[in-house]
Design a protein around this motif. Structure first.
Motif, PDB file in Angstrom:
ATOM      1  N   HIS A 157       0.684  -1.057  -0.002  1.00 50.33           N
ATOM      2  CA  HIS A 157       0.074  -0.222  -0.076  1.00 50.33           C
ATOM      3  C   HIS A 157       0.831   1.352  -0.005  1.00 50.33           C
ATOM      4  O   HIS A 157       1.960   1.384   0.680  1.00 50.33           O
ATOM      5  N   ARG A 158       0.477   2.284  -0.806  1.00 48.36           N
ATOM      6  CA  ARG A 158       1.170   3.511  -0.698  1.00 48.36           C
ATOM      7  C   ARG A 158       0.708   4.485   0.276  1.00 48.36           C
ATOM      8  O   ARG A 158      -0.224   5.177   0.198  1.00 48.36           O
ATOM      9  N   PHE A 159       1.600   4.307   1.228  1.00 46.45           N
ATOM     10  CA  PHE A 159       1.234   5.393   2.623  1.00 46.45           C
ATOM     11  C   PHE A 159       1.476   6.870   2.200  1.00 46.45           C
ATOM     12  O   PHE A 159       0.806   7.622   2.582  1.00 46.45           O
ATOM     13  N   THR A 160       2.674   7.170   1.749  1.00 44.44           N
ATOM     14  CA  THR A 160       3.173   8.464   1.160  1.00 44.44           C
ATOM     15  C   THR A 160       3.538   8.508   0.032  1.00 44.44           C
ATOM     16  O   THR A 160       3.821   7.330  -0.843  1.00 44.44           O
ATOM     17  N   GLY A 161       4.063   9.483  -0.509  1.00 48.57           N
ATOM     18  CA  GLY A 161       4.643   9.620  -1.720  1.00 48.57           C
ATOM     19  C   GLY A 161       6.156   9.001  -2.112  1.00 48.57           C
ATOM     20  O   GLY A 161       6.419   8.664  -3.084  1.00 48.57           O
ATOM     21  N   THR A 162       6.547   8.441  -0.797  1.00 49.31           N
ATOM     22  CA  THR A 162       7.997   7.994  -0.999  1.00 49.31           C
ATOM     23  C   THR A 162       8.066   6.465  -0.633  1.00 49.31           C
ATOM     24  O   THR A 162       9.210   5.918  -0.646  1.00 49.31           O
ATOM     25  N   THR A 163       6.807   5.752  -0.365  1.00 49.25           N
ATOM     26  CA  THR A 163       6.625   4.455  -0.249  1.00 49.25           C
ATOM     27  C   THR A 163       7.170   3.546  -1.294  1.00 49.25           C
ATOM     28  O   THR A 163       6.498   3.867  -2.537  1.00 49.25           O
ATOM     29  N   ILE A 164       7.873   2.666  -1.033  1.00 52.26           N
ATOM     30  CA  ILE A 164       8.299   1.692  -2.171  1.00 52.26           C
ATOM     31  C   ILE A 164       7.306   0.642  -2.451  1.00 52.26           C
ATOM     32  O   ILE A 164       6.861   0.013  -1.281  1.00 52.26           O
ATOM     33  N   THR A 165       6.435   0.596  -3.518  1.00 52.36           N
ATOM     34  CA  THR A 165       5.299  -0.233  -3.467  1.00 52.36           C
ATOM     35  C   THR A 165       5.535  -1.461  -4.628  1.00 52.36           C
ATOM     36  O   THR A 165       4.685  -2.295  -5.002  1.00 52.36           O
ATOM     37  N   ASP A 166       6.815  -1.719  -4.984  1.00 53.19           N
ATOM     38  CA  ASP A 166       7.098  -2.589  -6.094  1.00 53.19           C
ATOM     39  C   ASP A 166       8.069  -3.683  -5.486  1.00 53.19           C
ATOM     40  O   ASP A 166       9.090  -3.140  -4.847  1.00 53.19           O
ATOM     41  N   PRO A 167       7.909  -4.732  -5.412  1.00 51.30           N
ATOM     42  CA  PRO A 167       8.824  -5.976  -4.796  1.00 51.30           C
ATOM     43  C   PRO A 167      10.097  -5.842  -5.435  1.00 51.30           C
ATOM     44  O   PRO A 167      11.148  -6.016  -4.746  1.00 51.30           O
ATOM     45  N   ASP A 168      10.334  -5.732  -6.568  1.00 53.16           N
ATOM     46  CA  ASP A 168      11.560  -5.610  -7.304  1.00 53.16           C
ATOM     47  C   ASP A 168      12.229  -4.393  -6.913  1.00 53.16           C
ATOM     48  O   ASP A 168      13.629  -4.571  -6.567  1.00 53.16           O
ATOM     49  N   ALA A 169      11.767  -3.211  -6.645  1.00 52.11           N
ATOM     50  CA  ALA A 169      12.466  -2.089  -6.224  1.00 52.11           C
ATOM     51  C   ALA A 169      12.859  -2.333  -4.634  1.00 52.11           C
ATOM     52  O   ALA A 169      13.827  -1.834  -4.349  1.00 52.11           O
ATOM     53  N   MET A 170      11.997  -3.339  -4.152  1.00 49.86           N
ATOM     54  CA  MET A 170      12.281  -3.508  -2.745  1.00 49.86           C
ATOM     55  C   MET A 170      13.438  -4.247  -2.633  1.00 49.86           C
ATOM     56  O   MET A 170      14.419  -3.758  -1.648  1.00 49.86           O
ATOM     57  N   ARG A 171      13.743  -5.195  -3.561  1.00 48.28           N
ATOM     58  CA  ARG A 171      14.766  -6.168  -3.750  1.00 48.28           C
ATOM     59  C   ARG A 171      16.215  -5.297  -3.657  1.00 48.28           C
ATOM     60  O   ARG A 171      17.257  -5.550  -2.972  1.00 48.28           O
ATOM     61  N   VAL A 172      15.993  -4.365  -4.613  1.00 48.53           N
ATOM     62  CA  VAL A 172      17.400  -3.383  -4.666  1.00 48.53           C
ATOM     63  C   VAL A 172      17.485  -2.583  -3.412  1.00 48.53           C
ATOM     64  O   VAL A 172      18.825  -2.514  -2.931  1.00 48.53           O
TER      65      VAL A 172
END
Length: 272
Positions: free
Chosen positions: A168-183
């Motif tokens: 869920h996107r809590f703010t404008g900076t929340t990472i919402t993509d699993p691949d981006a999170m892995r990076v």
């Protein structure tokens, strides 16, 4: 009621625990009708489970208001679990010292499935309202403590934890993509520090470091948190050496800690 499929394979015990979860998650005494509204169970089943939990002291029923709340037996068990199973007793002196040194909010957390369980907290010298409190559960993918722990999970456990995130996107900076999170997690593994860049709450940022047990296994995380309007990013970053020292001190004490000698503490529960 979020039972996470427990009712499908754990029988009556799983259903009862799911009801306990629902009552605890309400955060206040809750009526039967409110529980039934979100319950996957028929009315009669839910009522029977509640009655059993009340009779066992796990829930308390207020007959005047018709509300359910955690019972004293459950509270005693929670205190025992906190003392025996959580990092909180081991970490307490190090959290006290870290809080005194930096003057900002300090958190201690552990992973509960794919979520973050805050097990202890020290308020800042100038407290600010924020979501986290000891005993609360929060998301892992957008909190500093959560990312610090996710980064050091073995790959199968990491994939299972990522699959549980809501993204869920809590703010404008929340990472919402699993691949981006892995990076992001790869960077955290390299640097040994995670950052919450206002990803869960606007105006709240933090730095976090993992607490690793024997074999490098994730046991928890500690963080320093503050409002961005009072603590510039550079000032928060300046606390990283002190944060790492606190995490290392907790890790050291965790590795030195041992259960009592079973030969001295042996007790046959069947004759209790």
């Amino acid at each position: 009621m979020n039972v996470e499929n427990r009712q499908s394979g754990d029988g009556t015990v799983g259903k009862a625990l799911a009801v306990l979860d629902a009552v605890a998650a309400a955060g206040r005494p809750v009526r039967f009708a409110a529980l039934l509204e979100d319950s996957p169970y028929p009315k009669a089943t839910l009522y029977r489970l509640l009655q059993t939990l009340v009779s066992q002291g796990m829930l308390d029923l207020d007959p005047d208001r018709g509300t359910y709340s955690p019972g004293l037996r459950l509270v005693r068990m929670a205190h025992s679990a906190w003392a025996q199973s959580s990092l909180a007793p081991i970490a307490r002196p190090h959290l006290d010292a870290l809080s005194a040194d930096v003057g900002e909010t300090v958190h201690l957390a552990q992973l509960d499935g794919g979520a973050v369980l805050y097990v202890d907290k020290r308020n800042a010298a100038r407290p600010v309202q924020m979501y986290s409190e000891a005993g609360k559960v929060g998301p892992a993918y957008c909190t500093g403590v959560g990312k610090a722990m996710l980064a050091f999970l073995p790959e199968p456990e990491l994939e299972a934890a990522l699959a549980r995130q809501s993204w869920h996107r809590f703010t404008g900076t929340t990472i919402t993509d699993p691949d981006a999170m892995r990076v992001e997690l790869a960077t955290i593994r390299t640097e040994g520090v995670a950052r919450d860049r206002q990803e869960h709450e606007p105006g709240i940022a933090c730095i976090a470091a993992p607490v690793l047990g024997p074999g490098g296994r994730v046991q928890g995380a500690v963080s320093i948190t503050g409002p961005t309007d009072r603590i510039p990013a550079a000032a928060l970053e300046a606390h990283i050496p002190r944060l790492r020292r606190a995490a290392d001190d907790i890790t050291r004490d965790l590795r030195d800690w041992r259960f009592p000698d079973e030969r001295e503490e042996r007790h046959d529960w069947r004759h209790a």
